[in-house]
Design an enzyme around this catalytic site. Structure first.
Site, PDB file in Angstrom:
ATOM      1  N   TYR A   1       1.161  33.582 -38.379  1.00 57.33           N
ATOM      2  CA  TYR A   1       1.819  34.776 -38.895  1.00 57.33           C
ATOM      3  C   TYR A   1       1.230  36.034 -38.005  1.00 57.33           C
ATOM      4  O   TYR A   1      -0.139  35.879 -38.130  1.00 57.33           O
ATOM      5  CB  TYR A   1       1.335  35.103 -40.330  1.00 57.33           C
ATOM      6  CG  TYR A   1       1.641  36.158 -41.076  1.00 57.33           C
ATOM      7  CD1 TYR A   1       3.267  36.420 -41.019  1.00 57.33           C
ATOM      8  CD2 TYR A   1       1.073  37.195 -41.362  1.00 57.33           C
ATOM      9  CE1 TYR A   1       3.830  37.627 -41.670  1.00 57.33           C
ATOM     10  CE2 TYR A   1       1.508  38.517 -42.085  1.00 57.33           C
ATOM     11  CZ  TYR A   1       2.931  38.763 -42.109  1.00 57.33           C
ATOM     12  OH  TYR A   1       3.259  39.694 -42.873  1.00 57.33           O
TER      13      TYR A   1
ATOM     14  N   ASP B   1      -4.634  36.387 -31.722  1.00 55.95           N
ATOM     15  CA  ASP B   1      -4.661  37.245 -32.950  1.00 55.95           C
ATOM     16  C   ASP B   1      -5.776  36.924 -33.818  1.00 55.95           C
ATOM     17  O   ASP B   1      -5.688  35.813 -34.584  1.00 55.95           O
ATOM     18  CB  ASP B   1      -3.174  36.757 -33.732  1.00 55.95           C
ATOM     19  CG  ASP B   1      -3.192  37.746 -35.122  1.00 55.95           C
ATOM     20  OD1 ASP B   1      -3.955  38.169 -35.384  1.00 55.95           O
ATOM     21  OD2 ASP B   1      -1.875  37.526 -35.357  1.00 55.95           O
TER      22      ASP B   1
ATOM     23  N   LYS C   1      -7.787  44.594 -40.804  1.00 59.11           N
ATOM     24  CA  LYS C   1      -8.722  45.328 -41.697  1.00 59.11           C
ATOM     25  C   LYS C   1     -10.136  44.944 -41.553  1.00 59.11           C
ATOM     26  O   LYS C   1     -10.903  46.002 -42.107  1.00 59.11           O
ATOM     27  CB  LYS C   1      -8.173  44.784 -42.879  1.00 59.11           C
ATOM     28  CG  LYS C   1      -7.848  43.181 -43.183  1.00 59.11           C
ATOM     29  CD  LYS C   1      -6.475  42.943 -43.813  1.00 59.11           C
ATOM     30  CE  LYS C   1      -5.894  41.639 -43.623  1.00 59.11           C
ATOM     31  NZ  LYS C   1      -4.601  41.542 -43.675  1.00 59.11           N
TER      32      LYS C   1
HETATM   33  N1  HOZ Z   1       0.603  38.065 -46.611  1.00 59.47           N
HETATM   34  C1  HOZ Z   1      -0.860  38.795 -46.683  1.00 59.47           C
HETATM   35  C2  HOZ Z   1      -2.086  37.635 -46.351  1.00 59.47           C
HETATM   36  N2  HOZ Z   1      -1.767  36.856 -45.118  1.00 59.47           N
HETATM   37  C3  HOZ Z   1      -0.982  39.301 -48.012  1.00 59.47           C
HETATM   38  C4  HOZ Z   1      -1.009  40.653 -47.836  1.00 59.47           C
HETATM   39  C5  HOZ Z   1      -1.572  41.374 -49.212  1.00 59.47           C
HETATM   40  O1  HOZ Z   1      -0.772  40.965 -50.255  1.00 59.47           O
HETATM   41  O2  HOZ Z   1      -2.209  42.119 -49.375  1.00 59.47           O
END
Ligand code: HOZ
Length: 429
Positions: free
Chosen positions: A151, A246, A274
């Site tokens: 992802y 990544d 983040k």
């Molecule tokens: N898809 C995100 C984790 N791989 C989740 C992001 C979120 O809901 O904060």
């Protein structure tokens, strides 16, 4: 306290979620957190401190999500918080240069060998999208290789057999993404170097880059097999393509130098998320000077953003990364906690329990998981049942089989022992 900050009287997570659904698609701003795949209504978090999050009804949970990674020092770290407060006193956003963005860039470039230049953006999605543009600009080629189940955020070209929420909801190829947007995205199988070589043979001279999660942490947790990352490096070198790691999840988590340092494989470019904003909305991409020198205004690869380098986010990131840099034992401590968890669970169950550094995953299946197809064989019903029991017992994990478990330094041995006791009940039933 300002009135609007107060929780409405008698509000519950359920009642707020009902309201949320009237105004927001699925009641959320990011799909996984809707708890849909585990058949529950989400908990609304009111506050967090150390290893715990608290919902609006006052329930306490041991937190193994950590805002999906950045809370590696636990919630409410006093140093990060102080930096945020002091910076906010001076203004929230300037859309102009500030000295903190230079400091954070310097901190990263001086301490991560393969990052010679860096550009701050606002999320991992933005970082990846921009990084691929730079790779294409540098090579003059259009095609990119991505792996099934990895992802890389939600930009159009990457939403092909994507992991995380896309995988969770059975929509690995998103609606609304045009054929044209993905026609240059080539798919390979994780841990299968032959699938990569075949793509290069079939598309000679056309592939700009390989993008990979060096540890795949969005299809559960899948480790690279010995030699896999090294082989990706070789294939890129042989074909004049760039290798992009990544590291939105692994960066500054597997060690200060991320997975690149952990495995000793040097990417040309890297993306961060983040964690470099201490949990504030930040991302970044960086790497080789010759490639990054093509980014606007130095070169023709355009990319911009008013909020990029936001002073508050930079201040949070500087204090977070400085603590990680100055206390390298943190990584040993995290790995020890995670190992205790993983080893204990392996004694309780035949399910596949995976761990590396401060990341873990319990696949609800007994076979080993090397790629996307393997991950999909997990028993998601069984996962959902376990998730519910954990939540009822005050343990908050990602609400999907296809996410990872994150450890923070704030999680205590007592927290882990409590968690294992709950798992004991789950697996003994
Ligand atoms: N898809 C995100 C984790 N791989 C989740 C992001 C979120 O809901 O904060």
């Amino acid at each position: 306290m300002m009135d609007f900050l107060k929780i409405p009287e008698n509000a519950t997570s359920k009642s707020i979620f009902e309201d949320a659904k009237k105004y927001m698609p699925g009641g959320v701003n990011s799909p996984v957190r809707a708890f849909k795949s585990v058949g529950l209504s989400p908990v609304f978090i009111e506050s967090a401190d150390g290893s715990k999050v608290y919902d609006i009804e006052g329930r306490e949970y041991i937190d193994y999500v950590g805002s999906w990674g950045p809370m590696i020092l636990g919630h409410n770290d006093p140093v990060v918080k102080q930096a945020v407060f002091e910076t906010a006193e001076k203004g929230l956003s300037f859309g102009a240069c500030n000295h903190l963005e230079v400091k954070l860039a310097e901190l990263i470039c001086d301490n991560v060998k393969h990052v010679e230049m860096i550009r701050m953006v606002n999320s991992g999605t933005e970082a990846v999208m921009s990084c691929i543009r730079a790779a294409r600009g540098f090579t003059g080629r259009n095609k990119i290789v991505k792996f099934e189940g990895c992802y890389h955020g939600h930009s159009d070209a990457l939403l092909v057999k994507a992991g995380s929420g896309a995988m969770t909801f059975g929509e690995p190829n998103s609606g609304g993404v045009t054929k044209g947007a993905v026609e240059d995205t080539l798919l390979a199988r994780y841990n299968d170097i032959e699938s990569v070589k075949k793509l290069f043979a079939d598309n000679r001279g056309e592939i700009a880059c390989i993008i990979v999660e060096p540890v795949a942490a969005n299809m559960g947790l899948v480790l690279p097999e010995k030699g896999f990352l090294e082989s990706l490096r070789e294939v890129c070198d042989e074909n004049g393509a760039l290798l992009i790691f990544d590291e939105v999840i692994t960066g500054f988590r597997l060690g200060f130098g991320g997975a690149a340092e952990y495995f000793g494989v040097t990417p040309d470019l890297v993306t961060y998320g983040k964690i470099i904003g201490g949990g504030m909305p930040v991302g970044a991409y960086g790497g080789r000077r010759d490639v990054m020198s093509l980014v606007s205004p130095l070169g023709p690869v355009y990319q911009a953003g008013t909020l990029s380098g936001n002073p508050i986010a930079m201040a949070a990131g500087i204090t977070m990364l400085t603590q990680l840099l100055n206390n390298p034992y943190i990584y040993e401590e995290l790995a020890a906690k995670c190992k205790y968890f993983v080893d204990s669970l392996r004694e309780l169950t035949d399910f596949e329990v995976v761990g590396i550094g401060s990341l873990a995953c319990v696949f609800h299946q007994t076979s080993s998981v090397k790629n996307y197809n393997d991950a999909l064989k997990s028993d998601t019903e069984s996962f959902s049942k376990a998730f519910k029991i954990l939540l009822e017992n005050g343990i908050y994990m990602g609400p999907s089989q296809f996410e990872s478990i994150f450890f923070s330094t704030a999680i205590t041995d007592e927290d882990i022992t409590k968690t294992i006791d709950v798992f004991k009940n789950i697996f003994c039933k």
